[in-house]
Design a protein around this motif. Sequence first.
Motif, PDB file in Angstrom:
ATOM      1  N   GLU A 117      30.595  28.194  34.751  1.00 21.62           N
ATOM      2  CA  GLU A 117      31.753  28.999  35.132  1.00 21.62           C
ATOM      3  C   GLU A 117      31.238  30.128  36.007  1.00 21.62           C
ATOM      4  OE1 GLU A 117      35.258  29.523  32.474  1.00 21.62           O
ATOM      5  OE2 GLU A 117      34.552  31.610  32.520  1.00 21.62           O
ATOM      6  N   ALA A 118      31.730  30.185  37.219  1.00 21.05           N
ATOM      7  CA  ALA A 118      31.251  31.155  38.205  1.00 21.05           C
ATOM      8  C   ALA A 118      32.394  32.057  38.636  1.00 21.05           C
ATOM      9  CB  ALA A 118      30.652  30.438  39.408  1.00 21.05           C
ATOM     10  N   GLN A 119      32.244  33.346  38.363  1.00 20.15           N
ATOM     11  CA  GLN A 119      33.237  34.353  38.743  1.00 20.15           C
ATOM     12  C   GLN A 119      32.743  35.035  40.008  1.00 20.15           C
ATOM     13  OE1 GLN A 119      36.108  35.231  37.120  1.00 20.15           O
ATOM     14  NE2 GLN A 119      36.614  37.083  38.182  1.00 20.15           N
ATOM     15  N   HIS A 120      33.621  35.180  40.984  1.00 21.54           N
ATOM     16  CA  HIS A 120      33.287  35.825  42.259  1.00 21.54           C
ATOM     17  C   HIS A 120      34.361  36.861  42.559  1.00 21.54           C
ATOM     18  CE1 HIS A 120      31.504  31.815  42.334  1.00 21.54           C
ATOM     19  NE2 HIS A 120      30.615  32.270  43.203  1.00 21.54           N
ATOM     20  N   LEU A 121      33.947  38.099  42.798  1.00 26.02           N
ATOM     21  CA  LEU A 121      34.890  39.169  43.133  1.00 26.02           C
ATOM     22  C   LEU A 121      34.446  39.851  44.414  1.00 26.02           C
ATOM     23  CD1 LEU A 121      34.480  39.663  39.657  1.00 26.02           C
ATOM     24  CD2 LEU A 121      36.664  40.644  40.314  1.00 26.02           C
ATOM     25  N   LEU A 122      35.368  40.031  45.338  1.00 24.67           N
ATOM     26  CA  LEU A 122      35.042  40.785  46.546  1.00 24.67           C
ATOM     27  C   LEU A 122      34.782  42.231  46.162  1.00 24.67           C
ATOM     28  CD1 LEU A 122      37.520  39.569  49.336  1.00 24.67           C
ATOM     29  CD2 LEU A 122      35.110  38.995  49.032  1.00 24.67           C
TER      30      LEU A 122
END
Length: 169
Positions: A117-122
């Motif tokens: 599970e990969a979370q990406h936030l600008l």
Amino acid sequence: MYVTAEHALSAPTTDANAVVQELRDRAEILDALYRFGLGQDLKDKALFASAFAPDAELDFRPAAAKWGAKPPLMSGRDTIVTTILALFTGRVDTTHQVTNTRITIDGDTARLTALVEAQHLLIADSTTHALLKNPYDVDLVRDGDRWVIRRLRIDNTWYTGDPTAIFDN
């Protein structure tokens, strides 16, 4: 079957050594995937690079196809490290969680499957994000006492958010 005391003492040593080696290999195989994820999360070039063989391949195309992107196949440790870290450093915060790992070992090669599970936030706008649930298919090779990734194929089961904003390059 009757086992003599002498046999009972000598047999487990050989079996124990094999078990210890297999457990060590399994831990090192998992560590290669952990170095991959944490190296990205920390933007740590040395840690991230340590996950890969010099001739490694990273194939993110199956996952990216789910939202219409067409990234290239990344070949070579230096290309992978430079490309991924340039894409995220200073622009995207990430966290990676690894679950459901399965490992098969065949001498100096291994195969690992996992769900990541990969979370990406600008960074500039944390309301813009993408959360991805990705099956990983990983081929590894022994490199001394350590294992490294030779081929990593990332697919995608589902995502939420806006991956196009995260993976715009």
